[in-house]
Design a protein around this motif. Structure first.
Motif, PDB file in Angstrom:
ATOM      1  N   ASP A  10      28.590  69.156  56.291  1.00  0.00           N
ATOM      2  CA  ASP A  10      28.188  69.965  55.257  1.00  0.00           C
ATOM      3  C   ASP A  10      28.989  70.131  54.046  1.00  0.00           C
ATOM      4  O   ASP A  10      28.202  71.277  53.214  1.00  0.00           O
ATOM      5  CB  ASP A  10      27.315  70.831  56.629  1.00  0.00           C
ATOM      6  N   GLN A  11      30.113  70.114  54.019  1.00  0.00           N
ATOM      7  CA  GLN A  11      31.057  70.762  53.621  1.00  0.00           C
ATOM      8  C   GLN A  11      31.403  68.749  52.524  1.00  0.00           C
ATOM      9  O   GLN A  11      32.018  68.801  52.366  1.00  0.00           O
ATOM     10  CB  GLN A  11      31.635  71.355  53.180  1.00  0.00           C
ATOM     11  N   GLU A  12      30.075  69.275  50.408  1.00  0.00           N
ATOM     12  CA  GLU A  12      30.507  68.320  49.852  1.00  0.00           C
ATOM     13  C   GLU A  12      32.156  67.709  49.902  1.00  0.00           C
ATOM     14  O   GLU A  12      32.369  66.464  49.865  1.00  0.00           O
ATOM     15  CB  GLU A  12      29.794  68.671  48.906  1.00  0.00           C
ATOM     16  N   ILE A  13      32.899  69.058  49.445  1.00  0.00           N
ATOM     17  CA  ILE A  13      34.191  67.837  49.257  1.00  0.00           C
ATOM     18  C   ILE A  13      35.281  67.818  50.434  1.00  0.00           C
ATOM     19  O   ILE A  13      35.837  66.654  50.005  1.00  0.00           O
ATOM     20  CB  ILE A  13      35.078  69.935  49.093  1.00  0.00           C
ATOM     21  N   VAL A  14      34.606  67.941  51.463  1.00  0.00           N
ATOM     22  CA  VAL A  14      35.986  67.310  53.082  1.00  0.00           C
ATOM     23  C   VAL A  14      34.630  65.675  53.282  1.00  0.00           C
ATOM     24  O   VAL A  14      35.619  64.959  53.540  1.00  0.00           O
ATOM     25  CB  VAL A  14      34.214  68.784  53.643  1.00  0.00           C
ATOM     26  N   ARG A  15      33.482  66.080  53.190  1.00  0.00           N
ATOM     27  CA  ARG A  15      32.695  64.609  53.155  1.00  0.00           C
ATOM     28  C   ARG A  15      33.133  63.839  52.092  1.00  0.00           C
ATOM     29  O   ARG A  15      33.879  62.482  52.772  1.00  0.00           O
ATOM     30  CB  ARG A  15      31.063  65.054  52.847  1.00  0.00           C
ATOM     31  N   THR A  16      33.577  63.911  51.052  1.00  0.00           N
ATOM     32  CA  THR A  16      34.389  63.347  49.891  1.00  0.00           C
ATOM     33  C   THR A  16      35.612  62.510  50.049  1.00  0.00           C
ATOM     34  O   THR A  16      36.148  61.926  49.594  1.00  0.00           O
ATOM     35  CB  THR A  16      33.818  64.310  48.377  1.00  0.00           C
ATOM     36  N   VAL A  82      33.145  59.827  66.884  1.00  0.00           N
ATOM     37  CA  VAL A  82      34.526  60.326  67.226  1.00  0.00           C
ATOM     38  C   VAL A  82      33.775  61.978  65.830  1.00  0.00           C
ATOM     39  O   VAL A  82      33.299  61.564  64.993  1.00  0.00           O
ATOM     40  CB  VAL A  82      35.186  59.848  65.850  1.00  0.00           C
ATOM     41  N   VAL A  83      34.689  63.076  66.553  1.00  0.00           N
ATOM     42  CA  VAL A  83      34.171  64.870  66.515  1.00  0.00           C
ATOM     43  C   VAL A  83      35.220  64.736  65.516  1.00  0.00           C
ATOM     44  O   VAL A  83      36.219  65.214  65.939  1.00  0.00           O
ATOM     45  CB  VAL A  83      33.435  65.188  67.287  1.00  0.00           C
ATOM     46  N   ILE A  84      34.862  65.611  64.395  1.00  0.00           N
ATOM     47  CA  ILE A  84      36.129  65.947  63.563  1.00  0.00           C
ATOM     48  C   ILE A  84      35.372  67.610  63.421  1.00  0.00           C
ATOM     49  O   ILE A  84      34.407  67.726  62.617  1.00  0.00           O
ATOM     50  CB  ILE A  84      36.541  65.399  62.722  1.00  0.00           C
ATOM     51  N   THR A  85      36.786  68.516  63.603  1.00  0.00           N
ATOM     52  CA  THR A  85      36.594  69.956  62.732  1.00  0.00           C
ATOM     53  C   THR A  85      37.893  70.522  62.796  1.00  0.00           C
ATOM     54  O   THR A  85      38.650  70.435  62.509  1.00  0.00           O
ATOM     55  CB  THR A  85      36.180  70.568  64.121  1.00  0.00           C
ATOM     56  N   THR A  86      37.724  71.989  61.752  1.00  0.00           N
ATOM     57  CA  THR A  86      38.232  72.499  61.868  1.00  0.00           C
ATOM     58  C   THR A  86      38.721  73.559  62.554  1.00  0.00           C
ATOM     59  O   THR A  86      39.948  73.861  62.695  1.00  0.00           O
ATOM     60  CB  THR A  86      37.660  73.849  60.539  1.00  0.00           C
ATOM     61  N   PHE A  87      37.962  73.262  63.893  1.00  0.00           N
ATOM     62  CA  PHE A  87      38.205  74.761  64.994  1.00  0.00           C
ATOM     63  C   PHE A  87      38.370  74.279  66.475  1.00  0.00           C
ATOM     64  O   PHE A  87      38.221  73.469  66.291  1.00  0.00           O
ATOM     65  CB  PHE A  87      36.484  75.742  65.318  1.00  0.00           C
ATOM     66  N   ASP A  88      39.754  74.432  66.407  1.00  0.00           N
ATOM     67  CA  ASP A  88      40.697  73.908  67.648  1.00  0.00           C
ATOM     68  C   ASP A  88      40.000  74.634  69.034  1.00  0.00           C
ATOM     69  O   ASP A  88      41.096  75.505  69.373  1.00  0.00           O
ATOM     70  CB  ASP A  88      41.931  74.022  67.047  1.00  0.00           C
ATOM     71  N   LEU A  89      39.196  74.924  68.766  1.00  0.00           N
ATOM     72  CA  LEU A  89      38.408  75.392  70.269  1.00  0.00           C
ATOM     73  C   LEU A  89      37.967  74.272  71.127  1.00  0.00           C
ATOM     74  O   LEU A  89      37.162  73.725  71.167  1.00  0.00           O
ATOM     75  CB  LEU A  89      37.038  76.589  69.569  1.00  0.00           C
ATOM     76  N   ASP A  90      38.285  75.190  72.365  1.00  0.00           N
ATOM     77  CA  ASP A  90      38.209  74.393  74.127  1.00  0.00           C
ATOM     78  C   ASP A  90      36.775  73.813  74.343  1.00  0.00           C
ATOM     79  O   ASP A  90      36.791  72.637  74.258  1.00  0.00           O
ATOM     80  CB  ASP A  90      38.778  74.108  74.493  1.00  0.00           C
ATOM     81  N   GLU A  91      35.884  75.164  74.095  1.00  0.00           N
ATOM     82  CA  GLU A  91      34.142  74.530  74.290  1.00  0.00           C
ATOM     83  C   GLU A  91      34.096  73.623  73.528  1.00  0.00           C
ATOM     84  O   GLU A  91      32.208  72.637  73.814  1.00  0.00           O
ATOM     85  CB  GLU A  91      33.989  76.029  74.578  1.00  0.00           C
ATOM     86  N   TYR A  92      34.257  73.336  72.306  1.00  0.00           N
ATOM     87  CA  TYR A  92      33.343  72.002  70.818  1.00  0.00           C
ATOM     88  C   TYR A  92      34.186  71.136  71.445  1.00  0.00           C
ATOM     89  O   TYR A  92      33.269  69.959  71.889  1.00  0.00           O
ATOM     90  CB  TYR A  92      34.624  72.973  69.607  1.00  0.00           C
TER      91      TYR A  92
END
Length: 216
Positions: A10-16, A82-92
């Motif tokens: 959802d963040q354009e800068i990250v997507r780009t 493949v899921v990529i995230t900023t959050f190192d949360l095990d439940e995610y």
């Protein structure tokens, strides 16, 4: 042929940024991008990419639900997500893998690991960020089914060895080297494990290993 990828964040800068990194790699082509999960699902269904790279936290349909819609247990022809995230949360992580994801990375993983994860997913392997693989599986095994499904046939000694390497997050090539067998033999054992365990991918094989109390 290039690995075709759909990117959603959802963040354009990250997507780009992700698109630029992947397009710069030989053998990878980003064929579509989306700013939310609903559009990501629509694009993925229309384009049928080899790999979907999804952020977890997106408006409307989040990355976990998008993964479930494209790769969940009820999907007859699942895509590799493949899921990529900023959050190192095990439940995610656990939720994403349960939804059908075949890889999980943090956004600080770097271009090399990102590229490796995309290629691994395209080849039917799974890559989970090394920093969370063992911790995730051991911690959340208890959250799985109280009585894991029993194999339809007993596992052979060699299948138990392959199971152990899969549970440690090894790729097919690494398993071949570790067990001194050919790559095609590894793939045969993986296919046999999936059939016996009712698993749809190697992540589910690894989860089953921990849910049944195997120690690696």
């Amino acid at each position: 042929m290039s690995v075709r990828v759909v990117v959603a964040d959802d963040q354009e800068i990250v997507r780009t940024g992700l698109t630029m990194i992947l397009d710069a790699q030989p053998g990878i082509e980003v064929v579509g991008s989306a700013g939310d999960g609903r559009e990501a699902v629509r694009l993925a269904r229309a384009l049928r990419p080899d790999v979907c790279l999804f952020d977890i936290r997106m408006p409307g349909v989040d990355g976990i639900e998008a993964t479930r819609l494209l790769a969940g247990p009820d999907v007859p022809d699942p895509l590799a997500v493949v899921v990529i995230t900023t959050f190192d949360l095990d439940e995610y992580v656990y939720a994403a893998l349960r939804a059908g994801a075949v890889g999980f990375l943090l956004k600080d993983a770097g271009p090399a690991l990102l590229t490796q994860a995309v290629h691994a997913a395209a080849e039917g392997d799974a890559l989970i960020a090394p920093s969370i693989t063992a911790r995730l599986l051991k911690t959340f095994a208890a959250a799985g089914p109280a009585s894991p499904a029993q194999p339809v046939e007993p596992l052979t000694d060699r299948e138990e060895q392959v199971l152990a390497t899969v549970a440690r997050g090894r790729t097919n090539s690494e398993i071949a080297g570790e067990l001194h067998i050919t790559l095609s033999t590894v793939k045969t054992h993986i296919a046999s494990l999936m059939a016996k365990l009712g698993a749809r991918n190697r992540v589910e094989i690894a989860l089953w290993a921990y849910e049944t109390g195997r120690k690696y």
